[in-house]
Motif scaffolding. Structure first.
Motif, PDB file in Angstrom:
ATOM      1  N   ALA A   7       9.563  -5.776  -3.917  1.00 21.70           N
ATOM      2  CA  ALA A   7      10.114  -4.577  -4.559  1.00 21.70           C
ATOM      3  C   ALA A   7       9.129  -4.022  -5.585  1.00 21.70           C
ATOM      4  O   ALA A   7       8.940  -2.805  -5.688  1.00 21.70           O
ATOM      5  CB  ALA A   7      11.451  -4.888  -5.219  1.00 21.70           C
ATOM      6  N   ALA A   8       8.493  -4.915  -6.335  1.00 26.15           N
ATOM      7  CA  ALA A   8       7.514  -4.483  -7.337  1.00 26.15           C
ATOM      8  C   ALA A   8       6.322  -3.805  -6.668  1.00 26.15           C
ATOM      9  O   ALA A   8       5.829  -2.777  -7.148  1.00 26.15           O
ATOM     10  CB  ALA A   8       7.051  -5.675  -8.167  1.00 26.15           C
ATOM     11  N   LEU A   9       5.879  -4.372  -5.550  1.00 23.74           N
ATOM     12  CA  LEU A   9       4.763  -3.778  -4.824  1.00 23.74           C
ATOM     13  C   LEU A   9       5.127  -2.402  -4.292  1.00 23.74           C
ATOM     14  O   LEU A   9       4.346  -1.448  -4.386  1.00 23.74           O
ATOM     15  CB  LEU A   9       4.336  -4.701  -3.676  1.00 23.74           C
ATOM     16  CG  LEU A   9       3.120  -4.259  -2.880  1.00 23.74           C
ATOM     17  CD1 LEU A   9       1.893  -4.096  -3.766  1.00 23.74           C
ATOM     18  CD2 LEU A   9       2.832  -5.265  -1.778  1.00 23.74           C
ATOM     19  N   LYS A  10       6.334  -2.270  -3.766  1.00 25.31           N
ATOM     20  CA  LYS A  10       6.796  -0.972  -3.262  1.00 25.31           C
ATOM     21  C   LYS A  10       6.858   0.058  -4.394  1.00 25.31           C
ATOM     22  O   LYS A  10       6.449   1.207  -4.221  1.00 25.31           O
ATOM     23  CB  LYS A  10       8.165  -1.119  -2.606  1.00 25.31           C
ATOM     24  CG  LYS A  10       8.637   0.138  -1.922  1.00 25.31           C
ATOM     25  CD  LYS A  10       9.934  -0.087  -1.173  1.00 25.31           C
ATOM     26  CE  LYS A  10      10.361   1.189  -0.488  1.00 25.31           C
ATOM     27  NZ  LYS A  10      11.585   1.014   0.278  1.00 25.31           N
ATOM     28  N   GLU A  11       7.328  -0.358  -5.547  1.00 28.14           N
ATOM     29  CA  GLU A  11       7.389   0.548  -6.692  1.00 28.14           C
ATOM     30  C   GLU A  11       5.991   0.980  -7.136  1.00 28.14           C
ATOM     31  O   GLU A  11       5.749   2.158  -7.414  1.00 28.14           O
ATOM     32  CB  GLU A  11       8.110  -0.133  -7.859  1.00 28.14           C
ATOM     33  CG  GLU A  11       8.263   0.767  -9.067  1.00 28.14           C
ATOM     34  CD  GLU A  11       8.983   0.088 -10.211  1.00 28.14           C
ATOM     35  OE1 GLU A  11       8.728   0.485 -11.358  1.00 28.14           O
ATOM     36  OE2 GLU A  11       9.797  -0.823  -9.969  1.00 28.14           O
ATOM     37  N   PRO A  18       2.522   8.722  -4.210  1.00 29.85           N
ATOM     38  CA  PRO A  18       3.865   9.280  -3.993  1.00 29.85           C
ATOM     39  C   PRO A  18       4.004  10.169  -2.761  1.00 29.85           C
ATOM     40  O   PRO A  18       5.102  10.326  -2.245  1.00 29.85           O
ATOM     41  CB  PRO A  18       4.125  10.072  -5.275  1.00 29.85           C
ATOM     42  CG  PRO A  18       2.778  10.385  -5.817  1.00 29.85           C
ATOM     43  CD  PRO A  18       1.911   9.224  -5.436  1.00 29.85           C
ATOM     44  N   SER A  19       2.934  10.715  -2.260  1.00 28.89           N
ATOM     45  CA  SER A  19       3.016  11.615  -1.103  1.00 28.89           C
ATOM     46  C   SER A  19       2.850  10.900   0.226  1.00 28.89           C
ATOM     47  O   SER A  19       2.647  11.554   1.244  1.00 28.89           O
ATOM     48  CB  SER A  19       1.938  12.698  -1.217  1.00 28.89           C
ATOM     49  OG  SER A  19       2.122  13.458  -2.383  1.00 28.89           O
ATOM     50  N   CYS A  20       2.918   9.570   0.217  1.00 27.39           N
ATOM     51  CA  CYS A  20       2.590   8.844   1.435  1.00 27.39           C
ATOM     52  C   CYS A  20       3.377   7.542   1.547  1.00 27.39           C
ATOM     53  O   CYS A  20       3.517   6.820   0.569  1.00 27.39           O
ATOM     54  CB  CYS A  20       1.094   8.538   1.407  1.00 27.39           C
ATOM     55  SG  CYS A  20       0.465   7.840   2.908  1.00 27.39           S
ATOM     56  N   PRO A  21       3.871   7.227   2.755  1.00 30.10           N
ATOM     57  CA  PRO A  21       4.505   5.919   2.945  1.00 30.10           C
ATOM     58  C   PRO A  21       3.437   4.824   2.906  1.00 30.10           C
ATOM     59  O   PRO A  21       2.242   5.123   3.022  1.00 30.10           O
ATOM     60  CB  PRO A  21       5.132   6.043   4.338  1.00 30.10           C
ATOM     61  CG  PRO A  21       4.292   7.042   5.034  1.00 30.10           C
ATOM     62  CD  PRO A  21       3.854   8.020   3.975  1.00 30.10           C
ATOM     63  N   PRO A  22       3.819   3.562   2.774  1.00 32.02           N
ATOM     64  CA  PRO A  22       2.828   2.483   2.695  1.00 32.02           C
ATOM     65  C   PRO A  22       2.194   2.147   4.040  1.00 32.02           C
ATOM     66  O   PRO A  22       2.347   1.064   4.590  1.00 32.02           O
ATOM     67  CB  PRO A  22       3.630   1.311   2.129  1.00 32.02           C
ATOM     68  CG  PRO A  22       5.024   1.590   2.513  1.00 32.02           C
ATOM     69  CD  PRO A  22       5.168   3.088   2.540  1.00 32.02           C
ATOM     70  N   VAL A  23       1.480   3.107   4.581  1.00 31.97           N
ATOM     71  CA  VAL A  23       0.765   2.955   5.841  1.00 31.97           C
ATOM     72  C   VAL A  23      -0.657   3.475   5.586  1.00 31.97           C
ATOM     73  O   VAL A  23      -0.847   4.675   5.370  1.00 31.97           O
ATOM     74  CB  VAL A  23       1.448   3.763   6.980  1.00 31.97           C
ATOM     75  CG1 VAL A  23       0.685   3.597   8.283  1.00 31.97           C
ATOM     76  CG2 VAL A  23       2.892   3.332   7.130  1.00 31.97           C
ATOM     77  N   GLY A  24      -1.629   2.552   5.573  1.00 31.72           N
ATOM     78  CA  GLY A  24      -2.984   2.879   5.158  1.00 31.72           C
ATOM     79  C   GLY A  24      -3.591   4.128   5.747  1.00 31.72           C
ATOM     80  O   GLY A  24      -4.095   4.990   5.026  1.00 31.72           O
ATOM     81  N   ARG A  28      -5.204   9.309   4.577  1.00 29.20           N
ATOM     82  CA  ARG A  28      -6.327  10.220   4.819  1.00 29.20           C
ATOM     83  C   ARG A  28      -6.026  11.667   4.491  1.00 29.20           C
ATOM     84  O   ARG A  28      -6.820  12.338   3.849  1.00 29.20           O
ATOM     85  CB  ARG A  28      -6.775  10.141   6.280  1.00 29.20           C
ATOM     86  CG  ARG A  28      -7.625   8.959   6.569  1.00 29.20           C
ATOM     87  CD  ARG A  28      -8.083   9.010   7.995  1.00 29.20           C
ATOM     88  NE  ARG A  28      -6.932   8.835   8.876  1.00 29.20           N
ATOM     89  CZ  ARG A  28      -6.969   8.235  10.038  1.00 29.20           C
ATOM     90  NH1 ARG A  28      -8.105   7.771  10.486  1.00 29.20           N
ATOM     91  NH2 ARG A  28      -5.898   8.108  10.773  1.00 29.20           N
ATOM     92  N   ASP A  29      -4.912  12.187   4.964  1.00 24.73           N
ATOM     93  CA  ASP A  29      -4.638  13.612   4.761  1.00 24.73           C
ATOM     94  C   ASP A  29      -4.203  13.964   3.342  1.00 24.73           C
ATOM     95  O   ASP A  29      -4.844  14.775   2.690  1.00 24.73           O
ATOM     96  CB  ASP A  29      -3.649  14.130   5.801  1.00 24.73           C
ATOM     97  CG  ASP A  29      -4.272  14.164   7.185  1.00 24.73           C
ATOM     98  OD1 ASP A  29      -5.498  14.402   7.283  1.00 24.73           O
ATOM     99  OD2 ASP A  29      -3.545  13.946   8.161  1.00 24.73           O
ATOM    100  N   PRO A  30      -3.148  13.348   2.820  1.00 20.95           N
ATOM    101  CA  PRO A  30      -2.723  13.765   1.480  1.00 20.95           C
ATOM    102  C   PRO A  30      -3.708  13.368   0.376  1.00 20.95           C
ATOM    103  O   PRO A  30      -3.726  13.985  -0.677  1.00 20.95           O
ATOM    104  CB  PRO A  30      -1.374  13.081   1.282  1.00 20.95           C
ATOM    105  CG  PRO A  30      -1.316  11.989   2.263  1.00 20.95           C
ATOM    106  CD  PRO A  30      -2.208  12.390   3.406  1.00 20.95           C
ATOM    107  N   TYR A  31      -4.552  12.363   0.628  1.00 19.18           N
ATOM    108  CA  TYR A  31      -5.490  11.901  -0.397  1.00 19.18           C
ATOM    109  C   TYR A  31      -6.936  11.999   0.088  1.00 19.18           C
ATOM    110  O   TYR A  31      -7.773  11.165  -0.230  1.00 19.18           O
ATOM    111  CB  TYR A  31      -5.134  10.470  -0.831  1.00 19.18           C
ATOM    112  CG  TYR A  31      -3.754  10.412  -1.437  1.00 19.18           C
ATOM    113  CD1 TYR A  31      -3.538  10.882  -2.729  1.00 19.18           C
ATOM    114  CD2 TYR A  31      -2.670   9.947  -0.709  1.00 19.18           C
ATOM    115  CE1 TYR A  31      -2.266  10.867  -3.280  1.00 19.18           C
ATOM    116  CE2 TYR A  31      -1.390   9.930  -1.259  1.00 19.18           C
ATOM    117  CZ  TYR A  31      -1.204  10.398  -2.548  1.00 19.18           C
ATOM    118  OH  TYR A  31       0.054  10.385  -3.092  1.00 19.18           O
TER     119      TYR A  31
END
Length: 75
Positions: A7-11, A18-24, A28-31
């Motif tokens: 939970a801490a890692l997800k937070e 914030p603009s991206c799910p935790p998928v590496g 690329r696009d939002p960042y």
């Protein structure tokens, strides 16, 4: 992860990206401004296919292959 580690890692992820799910690869696009990719094999090849290519990958990531000055800078 024990306890509330997951939970801490997800937070932390949500705070940092914030603009991206935790998928590496989705970073690329939002960042794009801070996206970087390191190639482990010649000619931007992604995956080792034989023992000689695995050796190249391992040699490139061995700490002894870094110069002492680079290691001091990174620490």
């Amino acid at each position: 992860m024990p306890g509330g580690g997951q939970a801490a890692l997800k937070e932390l992820w949500q705070q940092r990206w914030p603009s991206c799910p935790p998928v590496g690869y989705k970073l690329r696009d939002p960042y794009r401004r801070v996206w970087v990719r390191f190639h482990s094999l010649p000619e931007s090849k992604r995956y080792a296919e034989d023992e000689s290519e695995y050796t190249v990958v391992l040699e490139r990531y061995k700490p002894s292959s870094m110069s002492c000055s680079l290691m001091r800078t990174c620490m």
